[in-house]
Design a protein around this motif. Structure first.
Motif, PDB file in Angstrom:
ATOM      1  N   PRO A   1     -14.716  56.518  28.283  1.00  0.00           N
ATOM      2  CA  PRO A   1     -15.909  56.561  29.142  1.00  0.00           C
ATOM      3  C   PRO A   1     -16.418  55.205  29.589  1.00  0.00           C
ATOM      4  N   ASP A   2     -16.052  54.127  28.867  1.00  0.00           N
ATOM      5  CA  ASP A   2     -16.607  52.805  29.183  1.00  0.00           C
ATOM      6  C   ASP A   2     -15.561  51.771  29.606  1.00  0.00           C
ATOM      7  N   GLU A   3     -14.347  51.865  29.061  1.00  0.00           N
ATOM      8  CA  GLU A   3     -13.362  50.812  29.257  1.00  0.00           C
ATOM      9  C   GLU A   3     -12.532  50.965  30.529  1.00  0.00           C
ATOM     10  N   GLY A   4     -12.628  52.102  31.212  1.00  0.00           N
ATOM     11  CA  GLY A   4     -11.892  52.280  32.459  1.00  0.00           C
ATOM     12  C   GLY A   4     -10.431  52.630  32.304  1.00  0.00           C
ATOM     13  N   ILE A   5     -10.012  53.027  31.121  1.00  0.00           N
ATOM     14  CA  ILE A   5      -8.622  53.388  30.880  1.00  0.00           C
ATOM     15  C   ILE A   5      -8.481  54.914  30.872  1.00  0.00           C
ATOM     16  N   SER A   6      -7.604  55.424  31.711  1.00  0.00           N
ATOM     17  CA  SER A   6      -7.279  56.850  31.716  1.00  0.00           C
ATOM     18  C   SER A   6      -5.821  57.013  31.312  1.00  0.00           C
ATOM     19  N   THR A   7      -5.557  58.006  30.509  1.00  0.00           N
ATOM     20  CA  THR A   7      -4.201  58.219  30.021  1.00  0.00           C
ATOM     21  C   THR A   7      -3.807  59.684  30.169  1.00  0.00           C
ATOM     22  N   PHE A   8      -2.498  59.890  30.193  1.00  0.00           N
ATOM     23  CA  PHE A   8      -1.959  61.244  30.232  1.00  0.00           C
ATOM     24  C   PHE A   8      -0.757  61.297  29.304  1.00  0.00           C
ATOM     25  N   ARG A   9      -0.764  62.270  28.401  1.00  0.00           N
ATOM     26  CA  ARG A   9       0.353  62.450  27.486  1.00  0.00           C
ATOM     27  C   ARG A   9       0.885  63.871  27.618  1.00  0.00           C
ATOM     28  N   ALA A  10       2.208  64.012  27.599  1.00  0.00           N
ATOM     29  CA  ALA A  10       2.842  65.324  27.611  1.00  0.00           C
ATOM     30  C   ALA A  10       3.829  65.382  26.460  1.00  0.00           C
ATOM     31  N   ASP A  11       3.725  66.425  25.652  1.00  0.00           N
ATOM     32  CA  ASP A  11       4.637  66.639  24.530  1.00  0.00           C
ATOM     33  C   ASP A  11       5.538  67.823  24.858  1.00  0.00           C
ATOM     34  N   ILE A  12       6.838  67.581  24.950  1.00  0.00           N
ATOM     35  CA  ILE A  12       7.807  68.626  25.268  1.00  0.00           C
ATOM     36  C   ILE A  12       8.748  68.794  24.090  1.00  0.00           C
ATOM     37  N   ASP A  13       8.948  70.012  23.658  1.00  0.00           N
ATOM     38  CA  ASP A  13       9.879  70.310  22.569  1.00  0.00           C
ATOM     39  C   ASP A  13      10.876  71.356  23.041  1.00  0.00           C
ATOM     40  N   VAL A  14      12.166  71.047  22.871  1.00  0.00           N
ATOM     41  CA  VAL A  14      13.247  71.983  23.192  1.00  0.00           C
ATOM     42  C   VAL A  14      14.013  72.216  21.901  1.00  0.00           C
ATOM     43  N   SER A  15      13.871  73.402  21.336  1.00  0.00           N
ATOM     44  CA  SER A  15      14.499  73.727  20.058  1.00  0.00           C
ATOM     45  C   SER A  15      15.485  74.869  20.264  1.00  0.00           C
ATOM     46  N   THR A  16      16.748  74.645  19.904  1.00  0.00           N
ATOM     47  CA  THR A  16      17.788  75.642  20.138  1.00  0.00           C
ATOM     48  C   THR A  16      18.586  75.888  18.869  1.00  0.00           C
ATOM     49  N   CYS A  17      19.168  77.068  18.793  1.00  0.00           N
ATOM     50  CA  CYS A  17      20.097  77.409  17.718  1.00  0.00           C
ATOM     51  C   CYS A  17      21.435  77.801  18.339  1.00  0.00           C
ATOM     52  N   GLY A  18      22.492  77.758  17.537  1.00  0.00           N
ATOM     53  CA  GLY A  18      23.800  78.123  18.063  1.00  0.00           C
ATOM     54  C   GLY A  18      24.472  76.944  18.732  1.00  0.00           C
ATOM     55  N   GLU A  19      25.232  77.216  19.782  1.00  0.00           N
ATOM     56  CA  GLU A  19      26.045  76.188  20.409  1.00  0.00           C
ATOM     57  C   GLU A  19      25.330  75.451  21.533  1.00  0.00           C
ATOM     58  N   ILE A  20      24.275  76.036  22.122  1.00  0.00           N
ATOM     59  CA  ILE A  20      23.612  75.375  23.237  1.00  0.00           C
ATOM     60  C   ILE A  20      22.880  74.131  22.737  1.00  0.00           C
ATOM     61  N   SER A  21      22.857  73.087  23.572  1.00  0.00           N
ATOM     62  CA  SER A  21      22.287  71.809  23.160  1.00  0.00           C
ATOM     63  C   SER A  21      21.153  71.390  24.083  1.00  0.00           C
ATOM     64  N   PRO A  22      19.997  71.005  23.523  1.00  0.00           N
ATOM     65  CA  PRO A  22      18.887  70.532  24.351  1.00  0.00           C
ATOM     66  C   PRO A  22      19.149  69.181  24.995  1.00  0.00           C
ATOM     67  N   LEU A  23      20.141  68.426  24.494  1.00  0.00           N
ATOM     68  CA  LEU A  23      20.418  67.104  25.047  1.00  0.00           C
ATOM     69  C   LEU A  23      20.845  67.167  26.513  1.00  0.00           C
ATOM     70  N   LYS A  24      21.386  68.302  26.934  1.00  0.00           N
ATOM     71  CA  LYS A  24      21.826  68.440  28.313  1.00  0.00           C
ATOM     72  C   LYS A  24      20.661  68.314  29.302  1.00  0.00           C
ATOM     73  N   ALA A  25      19.442  68.586  28.847  1.00  0.00           N
ATOM     74  CA  ALA A  25      18.286  68.573  29.740  1.00  0.00           C
ATOM     75  C   ALA A  25      17.530  67.254  29.722  1.00  0.00           C
TER      76      ALA A  25
END
Length: 224
Positions: free
Chosen positions: A130-154
């Motif tokens: 409110p005073d220092e003039g800094i605005s921030t935006f954070r996004a947390d994304i989680d890709v959790s998979t089982c089996g042979e598919i891999s989240p690294l591809k995305a």
């Protein structure tokens, strides 16, 4: 998109390896006046509302070869959004309700959801000082998979989907599977760095540092 090829291993039986990719991005903006701050937050709400985030996560599902089971999304007031997508490695076969008629049911006020394999989630956190003039935006994304598919591809697609100044990426593999000879495998692909899955032209835009945390086994005993 450049995807690093991985070695295919012939597996035997159920593969219960869980591969989890956590992608956290941070955007920082100096908003000198109240008008600049409000304009920044409006921009974030427009760029990263629940509808657009749903499109991003749905495309992530397509990239990794998963099937969408269910989508839950929500925008918040004054700002922020969340999306959760349940996915499976293959098409899901519906089981008739009568199969469960004789099984013990939940208590009246409980809800039981049957999940097949995996999930993809995103939560956003627009904030400002409110005073220092800094605005921030954070996004947390989680890709959790089982089996042979891999989240690294995305990974490459996620980097391009968010305009980010800073990002942290964690990749964890839990559980185990077995090869055709019955040997336990605690990972089914070779990886020495997450950077192996990021194109060179993208790596040139950031200063990147690898921090590898190795497993340790702890023994906890109760006092007699």
């Amino acid at each position: 998109m450049k995807i690093t090829s991985v070695q295919h291993i012939e597996l035997h039986g159920f593969n219960n390896l869980t591969k989890s990719l956590s992608f956290n991005m941070y955007d920082i903006c100096y908003t000198k006046t109240k008008e600049e701050r409000e304009a920044y937050l409006d921009y974030i709400d427009e760029q990263y509302n629940a509808d657009r985030l749903t499109k991003i996560l749905t495309h992530v599902s397509d990239i990794i070869g998963a099937h969408v089971l269910n989508v839950a999304k929500q925008d918040y007031v004054p700002q922020g959004a969340s999306v959760t997508i349940l996915v499976s490695e293959g098409p899901v076969v519906e089981v008739p309700d009568e199969v469960y008629d004789e099984s013990p049911g939940p208590l009246p006020d409980n809800v039981v959801l049957q999940l097949d394999k995996s999930h993809i989630t995103v939560h956003t956190y627009p904030e400002f000082h409110p005073d220092e003039g800094i605005s921030t935006f954070r996004a947390d994304i989680d890709v959790s998979t089982c089996g042979e598919i891999s989240p690294l591809k995305a990974l490459n697609y996620l980097i391009h989907s968010f305009e980010t100044d800073v990002m942290t990426i964690d990749y964890k593999v839990r559980g185990f599977t077995r090869d055709k000879d019955g040997n336990k495998l605690f990972i089914d692909h070779d990886i020495s760095s997450i950077q192996n899955y990021i194109p060179e032209n993208v790596k040139d835009q950031f200063d990147m540092v690898d921090i590898n945390v190795y497993q340790k086994i702890f023994s906890i005993q109760s006092a007699s």
